[in-house]
Design a protein around this motif. Structure first.
Motif, PDB file in Angstrom:
ATOM      1  N   PHE A  63      -5.931  -1.036  -4.217  1.00 40.45           N
ATOM      2  CA  PHE A  63      -5.430  -0.479  -2.909  1.00 40.45           C
ATOM      3  C   PHE A  63      -6.510  -0.482  -1.674  1.00 40.45           C
ATOM      4  O   PHE A  63      -6.053  -0.644  -0.639  1.00 40.45           O
TER       5      PHE A  63
ATOM      6  N   GLN B 159       1.559   7.382  -6.725  1.00 41.10           N
ATOM      7  CA  GLN B 159       0.368   8.163  -7.257  1.00 41.10           C
ATOM      8  C   GLN B 159       0.798   9.659  -6.905  1.00 41.10           C
ATOM      9  O   GLN B 159       0.507  10.496  -6.307  1.00 41.10           O
TER      10      GLN B 159
ATOM     11  N   LEU C   1      -5.909   9.442  -1.061  1.00 49.23           N
ATOM     12  CA  LEU C   1      -6.674   8.444  -1.863  1.00 49.23           C
ATOM     13  C   LEU C   1      -7.828   8.298  -0.852  1.00 49.23           C
ATOM     14  O   LEU C   1      -8.795   7.372  -0.985  1.00 49.23           O
TER      15      LEU C   1
ATOM     16  N   CYS D 130       1.002  -1.074   0.122  1.00 49.45           N
ATOM     17  CA  CYS D 130       0.031  -0.018  -0.051  1.00 49.45           C
ATOM     18  C   CYS D 130       0.812   1.171   0.008  1.00 49.45           C
ATOM     19  O   CYS D 130       0.432   2.231  -0.711  1.00 49.45           O
ATOM     20  N   ASP D 131       1.807   1.079   0.751  1.00 48.45           N
ATOM     21  CA  ASP D 131       2.826   2.410   0.834  1.00 48.45           C
ATOM     22  C   ASP D 131       3.450   2.461  -0.664  1.00 48.45           C
ATOM     23  O   ASP D 131       3.777   3.796  -1.149  1.00 48.45           O
TER      24      ASP D 131
ATOM     25  N   HIS E 171      -3.486   9.365   3.140  1.00 52.99           N
ATOM     26  CA  HIS E 171      -3.035   9.664   1.910  1.00 52.99           C
ATOM     27  C   HIS E 171      -4.394  10.280   1.370  1.00 52.99           C
ATOM     28  O   HIS E 171      -5.517  10.022   1.485  1.00 52.99           O
TER      29      HIS E 171
ATOM     30  N   TYR F  62       2.246   1.621  -3.478  1.00 53.30           N
ATOM     31  CA  TYR F  62       1.312   2.440  -4.197  1.00 53.30           C
ATOM     32  C   TYR F  62       1.012   3.572  -4.168  1.00 53.30           C
ATOM     33  O   TYR F  62       0.777   4.411  -5.097  1.00 53.30           O
ATOM     34  N   CYS F  63       0.886   4.174  -2.948  1.00 56.52           N
ATOM     35  CA  CYS F  63       0.647   5.661  -2.472  1.00 56.52           C
ATOM     36  C   CYS F  63       1.870   6.483  -3.196  1.00 56.52           C
ATOM     37  O   CYS F  63       1.601   7.469  -3.618  1.00 56.52           O
TER      38      CYS F  63
ATOM     39  N   CYS G 111      -6.176  -1.959   2.074  1.00 56.48           N
ATOM     40  CA  CYS G 111      -6.351  -1.102   3.152  1.00 56.48           C
ATOM     41  C   CYS G 111      -7.385  -1.855   4.069  1.00 56.48           C
ATOM     42  O   CYS G 111      -7.234  -1.851   5.426  1.00 56.48           O
TER      43      CYS G 111
ATOM     44  N   ILE H 278      -0.488   5.861   5.168  1.00 55.64           N
ATOM     45  CA  ILE H 278      -1.573   5.283   4.028  1.00 55.64           C
ATOM     46  C   ILE H 278      -3.011   5.832   4.505  1.00 55.64           C
ATOM     47  O   ILE H 278      -3.703   6.307   3.633  1.00 55.64           O
TER      48      ILE H 278
ATOM     49  N   HIS I 165      -8.746   2.599  -7.881  1.00 50.31           N
ATOM     50  CA  HIS I 165      -7.810   2.089  -6.984  1.00 50.31           C
ATOM     51  C   HIS I 165      -8.433   0.876  -6.056  1.00 50.31           C
ATOM     52  O   HIS I 165      -7.946   0.868  -5.060  1.00 50.31           O
TER      53      HIS I 165
END
Length: 201
Positions: free
Chosen positions: A90, A75, A131, A68-69, A129, A71-72, A94, A126, A87
């Motif tokens: 993701f 972005q 998102l 996840c980290d 973020h 992926y962030c 989470c 995360i 997403h």
């Protein structure tokens, strides 16, 4: 499968890592539906399988949080916003992380070395973020996770508390659709509404 894993711990541990490997998909062989299913299965499995050691739980959590980290971090668009469809992977990861911690956080806190590993994970980064996973994931899971995380002092920053008492939103509806708990957590107990009146003793 759940029963078979309970009889053989080495198979149970391997099953958790097998599902995690499918989700992370280093070789880029799996489609999104398969990967979402895999992370949903591993989240439900680790939450309900008390025969799985806390060490394995923390190990899998770290792999999911690291994904996840990563992926962030990719972005890069300053205008990135929550999008349950774009997403989906993701948010599924989470939600799995939060769900596992709803059930296993207390046991993790009993082991100082594992507690330290958990506190080093970038979970807070995360969750805050752009998102906005706290607004997309299932509110009941978000609320319970935040309640337990606050009690365990997992987070020290006030930015998390603003999301307490999350309510159903269009974002969370778009992410899960109907029957979210059934879809995302296949190892949860299933209530047999038509037969629960019978006594099987």
């Amino acid at each position: 499968m759940f029963y078979a894993c309970s009889l053989h711990p080495e198979i149970g541990d391997g099953f958790a890592n097998f599902l995690t490997d499918i989700f992370i998909d280093k070789d880029k062989n799996e489609d999104a539906i398969t990967r979402v299913s895999a992370v949903s299965y591993v989240g439900s499995y680790l939450s309900r399988a008390r025969f799985i050691s806390v060490n394995i739980v923390v190990s899998v959590l770290k792999r999911l949080v690291d994904w996840c980290d990563y992926y962030c971090g990719h972005q890069l668009d300053n205008g990135v916003t929550a999008n349950p469809i774009k997403h989906q992977l993701f948010y599924a990861s989470c939600q799995a992380v939060m769900y596992v911690l709803c059930f296993r956080l207390r046991s993790i806190m009993d082991y100082p070395n594992l507690k330290q590993q958990l506190f080093r994970m970038r979970i807070r980064d995360i969750l805050v973020h752009p998102l906005q996973p706290l607004k997309v994931c299932l509110p009941s899971i978000v609320n319970e996770f935040l309640r337990q995380a606050t009690a365990a002092s997992l987070f020290h920053a006030p930015a998390i508390s603003m999301h307490e008492d999350a309510v159903e939103s269009d974002l969370s509806k778009a992410f899960g659709g109907l029957n979210r708990l059934d879809m995302f957590f296949p190892f949860d107990p299933y209530l047999l509404k038509e037969s629960d009146r019978f006594d099987y003793q």
